[in-house]
Design an enzyme around this catalytic site. Sequence first.
Site, PDB file in Angstrom:
ATOM      1  N   HIS A   1       0.836  -1.204   0.000  1.00  0.00           N
ATOM      2  CA  HIS A   1       0.000   0.000   0.000  1.00  0.00           C
ATOM      3  C   HIS A   1       0.872   1.256   0.000  1.00  0.00           C
ATOM      4  O   HIS A   1       0.695   2.156  -0.836  1.00  0.00           O
ATOM      5  CB  HIS A   1      -0.907  -0.018   1.233  1.00  0.00           C
ATOM      6  CG  HIS A   1      -1.759   1.202   1.390  1.00  0.00           C
ATOM      7  ND1 HIS A   1      -3.078   1.251   1.009  1.00  0.00           N
ATOM      8  CD2 HIS A   1      -1.478   2.440   1.883  1.00  0.00           C
ATOM      9  CE1 HIS A   1      -3.573   2.453   1.256  1.00  0.00           C
ATOM     10  NE2 HIS A   1      -2.615   3.196   1.792  1.00  0.00           N
ATOM     11  N   GLU A   2       1.818   1.315   0.928  1.00  0.00           N
ATOM     12  CA  GLU A   2       2.685   2.495   1.001  1.00  0.00           C
ATOM     13  C   GLU A   2       3.583   2.597  -0.232  1.00  0.00           C
ATOM     14  O   GLU A   2       3.938   3.700  -0.665  1.00  0.00           O
ATOM     15  CB  GLU A   2       3.520   2.461   2.281  1.00  0.00           C
ATOM     16  CG  GLU A   2       2.713   2.421   3.576  1.00  0.00           C
ATOM     17  CD  GLU A   2       1.663   3.519   3.695  1.00  0.00           C
ATOM     18  OE1 GLU A   2       1.821   4.582   3.046  1.00  0.00           O
ATOM     19  OE2 GLU A   2       0.667   3.317   4.420  1.00  0.00           O
TER      20      GLU A   2
ATOM     21  N   HIS B   1       1.841   4.567  -2.809  1.00  0.00           N
ATOM     22  CA  HIS B   1       2.041   6.000  -2.580  1.00  0.00           C
ATOM     23  C   HIS B   1       3.431   6.424  -3.056  1.00  0.00           C
ATOM     24  O   HIS B   1       3.598   7.454  -3.715  1.00  0.00           O
ATOM     25  CB  HIS B   1       1.906   6.319  -1.088  1.00  0.00           C
ATOM     26  CG  HIS B   1       0.506   6.317  -0.574  1.00  0.00           C
ATOM     27  ND1 HIS B   1      -0.485   7.114  -1.096  1.00  0.00           N
ATOM     28  CD2 HIS B   1      -0.068   5.618   0.450  1.00  0.00           C
ATOM     29  CE1 HIS B   1      -1.613   6.916  -0.422  1.00  0.00           C
ATOM     30  NE2 HIS B   1      -1.387   6.008   0.510  1.00  0.00           N
TER      31      HIS B   1
ATOM     32  N   GLU C   1      -4.590   7.826  -2.979  1.00  0.00           N
ATOM     33  CA  GLU C   1      -5.060   6.556  -2.426  1.00  0.00           C
ATOM     34  C   GLU C   1      -5.428   5.566  -3.527  1.00  0.00           C
ATOM     35  O   GLU C   1      -5.322   4.352  -3.338  1.00  0.00           O
ATOM     36  CB  GLU C   1      -6.249   6.787  -1.496  1.00  0.00           C
ATOM     37  CG  GLU C   1      -5.910   7.519  -0.205  1.00  0.00           C
ATOM     38  CD  GLU C   1      -4.905   6.774   0.661  1.00  0.00           C
ATOM     39  OE1 GLU C   1      -4.778   5.535   0.524  1.00  0.00           O
ATOM     40  OE2 GLU C   1      -4.229   7.429   1.472  1.00  0.00           O
TER      41      GLU C   1
END
Length: 495
Positions: free
Chosen positions: A259-260, A263, A289
């Site tokens: 997830h990170e 980003h 997101e």
Amino acid sequence: MSTYDTFTEDLKRIAALGSISGLLEWDEQVNLPPESADYRARQSSAMSELVHREATRSQVGEWLAELKEDTSLDLDQQLVVSEAGKEYDRLTKIPADFVSRKAELTSLAFHAWGKARADNDFASYAPYLERNLELAKEEASYLGCADDPYDYWIDRFDPGMDATSIQRIFKGLKDELVPLVRQILDSSIKANTDCMKDFPVDRQEAFLREVTERLGFNYRRGRIDRSLHPFCSGNAFDTRMTTRFFKDNPLDSLFSSIHETGHGLYEQGLPHEHIGTALGEAAGMAVHESQSRLWENQVARSPEFWKFWEPVYRETFDQQLSGVSSHDFYLAVNSVALNPIRVDSDEVTYNLHILLRFELEKALFEGSLAVSDLPEEWNRLSEQIVGLRPRNDSEGVLQDVHWSGAAFGYFPSYCLGNLLAAQLWYALLEQVPSVPEEMAKGNFSPVLDWLRTNVHQHGRRRFALELSKEVTGQDLSHVSLIRYLRERYLPLYSS
């Protein structure tokens, strides 16, 4: 040097100063000694005041006034001037002492939140939250938004959005998501997550490093560390990610890291030559997101992803997975169950957590909900919307870091990002149908290349609503996400 060039160089200098504040915040959550919090609050306050002073100099206003009248600027240059003008107008209306007070408070509030969560003690954190809420309303009032402070904050994170438009989108999602969640939960097929126990942390760390690097994260311009709550900060030149590890929940660290990484890939994909201007900045948090959630869910929970990575994972954790079939392992990866913790929730039930927070934030800003009543209202709405009641405040109202940093209005971006991610995913598959086959071979470049072309390289040229329409041909809605969840999960949970 032209006025435009002089102006953009100054914007980049101010952005560099701001990045120092970002490093202080990163260090605060990763390395700061526990008894140094008070002094870090003073440091953060001083840096915020300095950045504010530099960004609101009269010279900046003079450049803007001249450039707004310059008819020779091309469309990209006009965008840079327009976005910088909006930010200059906002900052000049906010007093410097307010900026300093807010920075100091959010630094102290972060540590108060961390201790309160560990001690299950909401009362000790409540005064910080009340002051953060007061400052959030005060800031909105400086910008003429005293009557609609929540809309001000939503727009800060996602330009062009407001509570009414989000409410409309969320209603359509809720109407179809709730029965889908119930259909899957009522299935007789259940994932066995008990098999994911006793996974050595050092091997988890090595595996996720290999995965995130293959996805495309540039570790020569970034790093990953540990923190209480996973996050990503920095910019294309220096991208900082964090995760956390549990030996009996290895998928948490893996998917949090992916997830990170989403980003981080977005930040690293923004045009380096424009960092510090609108052409090198992210297009709001819903878009941000969408990048993290697409990599975490559409990519990393897919059968093609695990066709490539499962042999490596089994080799890394041979003893732990020795009696687990591929089918049971993949079902564990895509386990669906009610969980009181947002970041630990599966992608089917995750958005229910955002609907909960959206309702609470609206009530806080409307004044119909007092901070002191927040724990009980959280529990009541959690039971009503998510489907279960937290056992205590640590796994309820205290679970998220966001409000300690006064990040009100951010939570809706997660759900909006999920909607956009699904739409982008189907557009990607339509335009590059070989993507699943390539992922099964461990080649994730087609995904990253497509996102670079259609999202990353555009900076703030188009925000979530416009980007959705231009890239996917559809207005932002729940339709693609519901389609995706049905296609991914109903076959797994149908007898």
